[in-house]
Design a protein around this motif. Structure first.
Motif, mmCIF file in Angstrom:
data_model
loop_
_atom_site.group_PDB
_atom_site.id
_atom_site.type_symbol
_atom_site.label_atom_id
_atom_site.label_comp_id
_atom_site.label_asym_id
_atom_site.label_seq_id
_atom_site.Cartn_x
_atom_site.Cartn_y
_atom_site.Cartn_z
ATOM 1 N N ALA A 22 0.838 -1.203 0.000
ATOM 2 C CA ALA A 22 0.000 0.000 0.000
ATOM 3 C C ALA A 22 0.870 1.248 0.000
ATOM 4 O O ALA A 22 0.638 2.175 -0.784
ATOM 5 C CB ALA A 22 -0.924 -0.006 1.214
ATOM 6 N N ASP A 23 1.871 1.283 0.859
ATOM 7 C CA ASP A 23 2.773 2.440 0.921
ATOM 8 C C ASP A 23 3.444 2.688 -0.425
ATOM 9 O O ASP A 23 3.596 3.832 -0.854
ATOM 10 C CB ASP A 23 3.834 2.244 2.005
ATOM 11 N N ILE A 26 0.769 4.151 -2.911
ATOM 12 C CA ILE A 26 0.339 5.482 -2.476
ATOM 13 C C ILE A 26 1.456 6.496 -2.691
ATOM 14 O O ILE A 26 1.219 7.600 -3.184
ATOM 15 C CB ILE A 26 -0.132 5.441 -1.009
ATOM 16 N N ASP A 31 -2.303 3.433 -9.258
ATOM 17 C CA ASP A 31 -3.307 2.424 -8.945
ATOM 18 C C ASP A 31 -2.759 1.064 -9.330
ATOM 19 O O ASP A 31 -2.112 0.910 -10.364
ATOM 20 C CB ASP A 31 -4.601 2.678 -9.720
ATOM 21 N N PHE A 59 -3.763 -5.395 -0.468
ATOM 22 C CA PHE A 59 -4.020 -4.007 -0.823
ATOM 23 C C PHE A 59 -4.650 -3.967 -2.210
ATOM 24 O O PHE A 59 -4.181 -4.626 -3.135
ATOM 25 C CB PHE A 59 -2.713 -3.200 -0.820
ATOM 26 N N GLU A 62 -6.172 2.894 -2.987
ATOM 27 C CA GLU A 62 -6.354 3.938 -1.985
ATOM 28 C C GLU A 62 -7.638 4.685 -2.302
ATOM 29 O O GLU A 62 -7.874 5.074 -3.445
ATOM 30 C CB GLU A 62 -5.184 4.918 -2.014
ATOM 31 N N TYR A 63 -8.481 4.880 -1.295
ATOM 32 C CA TYR A 63 -9.686 5.686 -1.472
ATOM 33 C C TYR A 63 -9.287 7.149 -1.380
ATOM 34 O O TYR A 63 -8.668 7.574 -0.414
ATOM 35 C CB TYR A 63 -10.728 5.350 -0.399
ATOM 36 N N ASP A 64 -9.654 7.920 -2.391
ATOM 37 C CA ASP A 64 -9.263 9.326 -2.432
ATOM 38 C C ASP A 64 -10.486 10.201 -2.677
ATOM 39 O O ASP A 64 -10.437 11.159 -3.420
ATOM 40 C CB ASP A 64 -8.215 9.532 -3.540
#
Length: 102
Positions: A22-23, A26, A31, A59, A62-64
């Motif tokens: 995830a890191d 992000i 994506d 993962f 990320e929800y943005d």
């Protein structure tokens, strides 16, 4: 601890591995492959759909988007047609347990 199905295929991703992945995505503002955005209709707008199976804990993205209070989420949910359904997700924030939704 990784878990495996009867065929020996891993189906659980350890939390540390998922956090690292995830890191990575992000930080690079990328994506991960495997999802697509589709227009549902003019009332709902867009939605994200998986194009593949994911392992538990993996993962995905990320929800943005907009983060709103639980009260605002409940108010908005009342205005949605029951025929269309509601895709508002309610949760407690890991920072202080504040009730939020998206």
């Amino acid at each position: 601890m990784a878990m495996f199905d009867a065929c020996g295929v891993q189906y659980h991703v350890p939390a540390a591995e998922a956090r690292k992945e995830a890191d990575h995505y992000i930080k690079l503002k990328l994506d991960k492959d495997g999802c697509e955005v589709k227009h549902i209709n003019d009332v709902i707008g867009k939605g994200v759909f998986a194009k593949k199976d994911y392992k538990k804990g993996e993962f995905i993205l990320e929800y943005d988007g907009e983060l709103i209070s639980r009260r605002e989420g409940e108010n908005r949910e009342k205005n949605y047609s029951s025929a269309l359904g509601s895709y508002i997700f309610f949760f407690k924030s890991p920072q202080g347990g504040k009730k939020l939704c998206f």
